[in-house]
Motif scaffolding. Structure first.
Motif, PDB file in Angstrom:
ATOM      1  N   LEU A 147       0.829  -1.204   0.000  1.00  0.00           N
ATOM      2  CA  LEU A 147       0.000   0.000   0.000  1.00  0.00           C
ATOM      3  C   LEU A 147       0.865   1.256   0.000  1.00  0.00           C
ATOM      4  N   GLU A 148       1.944   1.242   0.769  1.00  0.00           N
ATOM      5  CA  GLU A 148       2.849   2.402   0.787  1.00  0.00           C
ATOM      6  C   GLU A 148       3.489   2.621  -0.571  1.00  0.00           C
ATOM      7  N   VAL A 149       3.907   1.508  -1.218  1.00  0.00           N
ATOM      8  CA  VAL A 149       4.507   1.624  -2.551  1.00  0.00           C
ATOM      9  C   VAL A 149       3.490   2.162  -3.548  1.00  0.00           C
ATOM     10  N   THR A 150       2.255   1.656  -3.462  1.00  0.00           N
ATOM     11  CA  THR A 150       1.200   2.119  -4.374  1.00  0.00           C
ATOM     12  C   THR A 150       0.897   3.595  -4.162  1.00  0.00           C
ATOM     13  N   ASN A 151       0.789   4.015  -2.898  1.00  0.00           N
ATOM     14  CA  ASN A 151       0.521   5.424  -2.607  1.00  0.00           C
ATOM     15  C   ASN A 151       1.655   6.319  -3.096  1.00  0.00           C
ATOM     16  N   ALA A 152       2.904   5.848  -2.912  1.00  0.00           N
ATOM     17  CA  ALA A 152       4.046   6.639  -3.376  1.00  0.00           C
ATOM     18  C   ALA A 152       4.018   6.770  -4.896  1.00  0.00           C
ATOM     19  N   ALA A 153       3.669   5.668  -5.586  1.00  0.00           N
ATOM     20  CA  ALA A 153       3.589   5.715  -7.051  1.00  0.00           C
ATOM     21  C   ALA A 153       2.470   6.658  -7.504  1.00  0.00           C
ATOM     22  N   ASP A 155       1.339   9.228  -5.806  1.00  0.00           N
ATOM     23  CA  ASP A 155       1.797  10.600  -5.533  1.00  0.00           C
ATOM     24  C   ASP A 155       2.729  11.094  -6.632  1.00  0.00           C
ATOM     25  N   ARG A 156       3.663  10.205  -7.054  1.00  0.00           N
ATOM     26  CA  ARG A 156       4.571  10.598  -8.143  1.00  0.00           C
ATOM     27  C   ARG A 156       3.795  10.871  -9.420  1.00  0.00           C
ATOM     28  N   ARG A 158       0.653  11.876  -9.669  1.00  0.00           N
ATOM     29  CA  ARG A 158      -0.056  13.157  -9.533  1.00  0.00           C
ATOM     30  C   ARG A 158       0.890  14.337  -9.720  1.00  0.00           C
ATOM     31  N   ILE A 159       2.099  14.218  -9.195  1.00  0.00           N
ATOM     32  CA  ILE A 159       3.080  15.291  -9.367  1.00  0.00           C
ATOM     33  C   ILE A 159       3.443  15.458 -10.838  1.00  0.00           C
ATOM     34  N   GLU A 160       3.663  14.318 -11.524  1.00  0.00           N
ATOM     35  CA  GLU A 160       4.022  14.385 -12.942  1.00  0.00           C
ATOM     36  C   GLU A 160       2.890  14.982 -13.768  1.00  0.00           C
ATOM     37  N   LEU A 161       1.641  14.590 -13.464  1.00  0.00           N
ATOM     38  CA  LEU A 161       0.501  15.139 -14.202  1.00  0.00           C
ATOM     39  C   LEU A 161       0.355  16.637 -13.947  1.00  0.00           C
ATOM     40  N   ALA A 162       0.558  17.037 -12.682  1.00  0.00           N
ATOM     41  CA  ALA A 162       0.476  18.468 -12.368  1.00  0.00           C
ATOM     42  C   ALA A 162       1.572  19.247 -13.081  1.00  0.00           C
ATOM     43  N   LEU A 163       2.779  18.661 -13.124  1.00  0.00           N
ATOM     44  CA  LEU A 163       3.887  19.329 -13.802  1.00  0.00           C
ATOM     45  C   LEU A 163       3.615  19.446 -15.292  1.00  0.00           C
ATOM     46  N   GLN A 164       3.088  18.378 -15.896  1.00  0.00           N
ATOM     47  CA  GLN A 164       2.760  18.434 -17.316  1.00  0.00           C
ATOM     48  C   GLN A 164       1.702  19.495 -17.592  1.00  0.00           C
ATOM     49  N   ALA A 165       0.696  19.572 -16.707  1.00  0.00           N
ATOM     50  CA  ALA A 165      -0.343  20.588 -16.894  1.00  0.00           C
ATOM     51  C   ALA A 165       0.245  21.992 -16.803  1.00  0.00           C
ATOM     52  N   LEU A 166       1.147  22.208 -15.846  1.00  0.00           N
ATOM     53  CA  LEU A 166       1.792  23.516 -15.721  1.00  0.00           C
ATOM     54  C   LEU A 166       2.638  23.834 -16.946  1.00  0.00           C
ATOM     55  N   GLN A 167       3.343  22.823 -17.466  1.00  0.00           N
ATOM     56  CA  GLN A 167       4.169  23.042 -18.651  1.00  0.00           C
ATOM     57  C   GLN A 167       3.307  23.393 -19.859  1.00  0.00           C
ATOM     58  N   HIS A 168       2.208  22.669 -20.038  1.00  0.00           N
ATOM     59  CA  HIS A 168       1.316  22.971 -21.164  1.00  0.00           C
ATOM     60  C   HIS A 168       0.722  24.371 -21.029  1.00  0.00           C
ATOM     61  N   GLU A 169       0.352  24.717 -19.786  1.00  0.00           N
ATOM     62  CA  GLU A 169      -0.215  26.045 -19.572  1.00  0.00           C
ATOM     63  C   GLU A 169       0.830  27.132 -19.831  1.00  0.00           C
ATOM     64  N   GLU A 170       2.069  26.884 -19.426  1.00  0.00           N
ATOM     65  CA  GLU A 170       3.129  27.866 -19.671  1.00  0.00           C
ATOM     66  C   GLU A 170       3.340  28.069 -21.171  1.00  0.00           C
ATOM     67  N   VAL A 171       3.379  26.955 -21.913  1.00  0.00           N
ATOM     68  CA  VAL A 171       3.563  27.059 -23.365  1.00  0.00           C
ATOM     69  C   VAL A 171       2.413  27.843 -23.991  1.00  0.00           C
ATOM     70  N   ARG A 172       1.187  27.544 -23.543  1.00  0.00           N
ATOM     71  CA  ARG A 172       0.028  28.249 -24.097  1.00  0.00           C
ATOM     72  C   ARG A 172       0.114  29.750 -23.827  1.00  0.00           C
ATOM     73  N   VAL A 173       0.431  30.112 -22.582  1.00  0.00           N
ATOM     74  CA  VAL A 173       0.514  31.536 -22.231  1.00  0.00           C
ATOM     75  C   VAL A 173       1.652  32.210 -22.990  1.00  0.00           C
ATOM     76  N   ARG A 174       2.814  31.540 -23.041  1.00  0.00           N
ATOM     77  CA  ARG A 174       3.941  32.110 -23.781  1.00  0.00           C
ATOM     78  C   ARG A 174       3.557  32.373 -25.237  1.00  0.00           C
ATOM     79  N   ARG A 175       2.895  31.384 -25.836  1.00  0.00           N
ATOM     80  CA  ARG A 175       2.533  31.535 -27.252  1.00  0.00           C
ATOM     81  C   ARG A 175       1.543  32.680 -27.451  1.00  0.00           C
TER      82      ARG A 175
END
Length: 382
Positions: A147-153, A155-156, A158-175
């Protein structure tokens, strides 16, 4: 069958296997050890103890306990603590009864007194309960770890998805900002310059030479802002040719460098395939970050290093882009530190799972090496 269902079934099998293996191992050790010890003790006292019969009866109890644990579903995750405890206790008591019945069938005892019956049943139940409890503890420990391994995975992820969303939003705003600067603001400045030209032509002799000089200076300043500041800011926000590909954007960047600086660009065939404009496997966020690394390195080389030669190499290392920017400038020592823009890029690369290294020797140029993971290469080979 859905992947989640397969994983759940595999987890249930792993839990049951751990429970039975741990409980069976502990109780088998007790079963054989107790039989051998009893035979040795009574043998030294001149008694005759049927060792094999005792071991057989004890092992029968082991099998009975494991069957009960498997059939009653003690390992199922929906079982509560009270249900699991009751199941373990029931398995121990039943296994003890099976053991004593086997002892009677195998003639370990013939018409035993009540105190022997009570002792055998109590000791058998205690040993079986301890073994089953240890198996249950091992299973629960494995379940908590999973369960700890699953929760850690998760969490990682969710972090990656949030980072991708921020990157896409940054590209959109920059453009959008870059297009706004390049489009509407430049057009407005062009219209202002045209109106100033009309004003200068219409004033003629009605204005003094000093007034005309001021107007011409204002016109020249607006032209400078339009050509230099607005265009430069637009390119910095969203580089030219980035929609076409990373390599064309880097080439366009190098094309704006003064001809007095010798520039070289080397790109491997693997990168050209990866950055193919017809089927690019690089996201816009990855392209933008790669071009920003090259842009920052070149800017520092020209501004601080006074470089005359800039060499850019782009290659593929495992599942990452490797960008190397070398120059023959003045370099810097450790005391100078890394420029703030480069430090921010290094932080950005770390968030994306990459890295940036800067090595420099005073008087011997600077080399910037960046590694940028490519998402499409993590799941499918090139």
């Amino acid at each position: 069958m859905p992947t989640a269902v397969i994983r759940t079934a595999a987890a249930l099998r792993a839990d049951r296997r751990t429970l039975l293996l741990a409980a069976g191992t502990v109780m088998s050790a007790f079963a054989i050890g107790a039989a051998v010890q009893t035979a040795w003790v009574f043998g030294n006292q001149g008694g005759d103890v049927p060792v094999l019969a005792r071991i057989g009866a004890n092992l029968t109890a082991v099998v009975a306990m494991l069957v009960i644990l498997a059939v009653t579903g003690v390992s199922l995750p929906q079982r509560g603590a009270l249900t699991m405890s009751a199941g373990v206790l029931g398995a121990g008591v039943t296994a003890s009864g099976v053991r004593f019945a086997s002892q009677l069938l195998l003639d370990v005892y013939v018409d035993p007194p009540q105190r022997v019956i009570v002792a055998e049943l109590a000791s058998g139940a205690t040993v079986a309960w301890i073994a089953a409890s240890m198996g249950l503890a091992a299973m629960l420990s494995q379940r908590r770890l999973r369960l700890e391994v699953t929760n850690a995975a998760q969490d990682r992820l969710r972090i990656e998805l949030a980072l991708q969303a921020l990157q896409h939003e940054e590209v959109r705003v920059r453009r959008e900002v870059a297009e706004g600067l390049h489009g509407s603001m430049q057009q407005r400045l062009v219209l202002i310059v045209a109106r100033l030209d009309g004003l200068l032509g219409g004033l003629g002799e009605r204005a003094t030479e000093a007034d005309l000089t001021i107007l011409r200076e204002v016109r020249a300043e607006i032209e400078t802002v339009r050509e230099a500041d607005v265009r430069a800011t637009s390119r910095m926000l969203y580089p030219d040719q980035l929609e076409v590909g990373m390599v064309p954007a880097i080439r366009a960047l190098l094309g704006r460098i003064p001809t007095a600086v010798n520039t070289r660009l080397g790109v491997t065939d693997e990168v050209r395939v990866l950055d193919d404009p017809t089927a690019s496997r690089l996201t816009r966020s990855e392209r933008l970050l790669a071009v920003r690394v090259v842009e920052e390195a070149i800017s520092n080389a020209l501004r601080h290093g006074r470089a005359e030669v800039v060499d850019v190499r782009v290659s593929l290392v495992d599942d990452s882009l490797e960008l190397r920017v070398s120059d023959d400038g003045r370099g810097f020592g450790d005391e100078a530190g890394v420029p703030s823009g480069t430090a921010r890029l290094a932080d950005r690369l770390r968030l994306a799972g990459g890295e940036l290294r800067v090595s420099s020797v005073p008087g011997d140029g600077t080399q910037v090496v960046a590694r940028l993971p490519v998402e499409s290469l993590r799941t499918a080979p090139l």
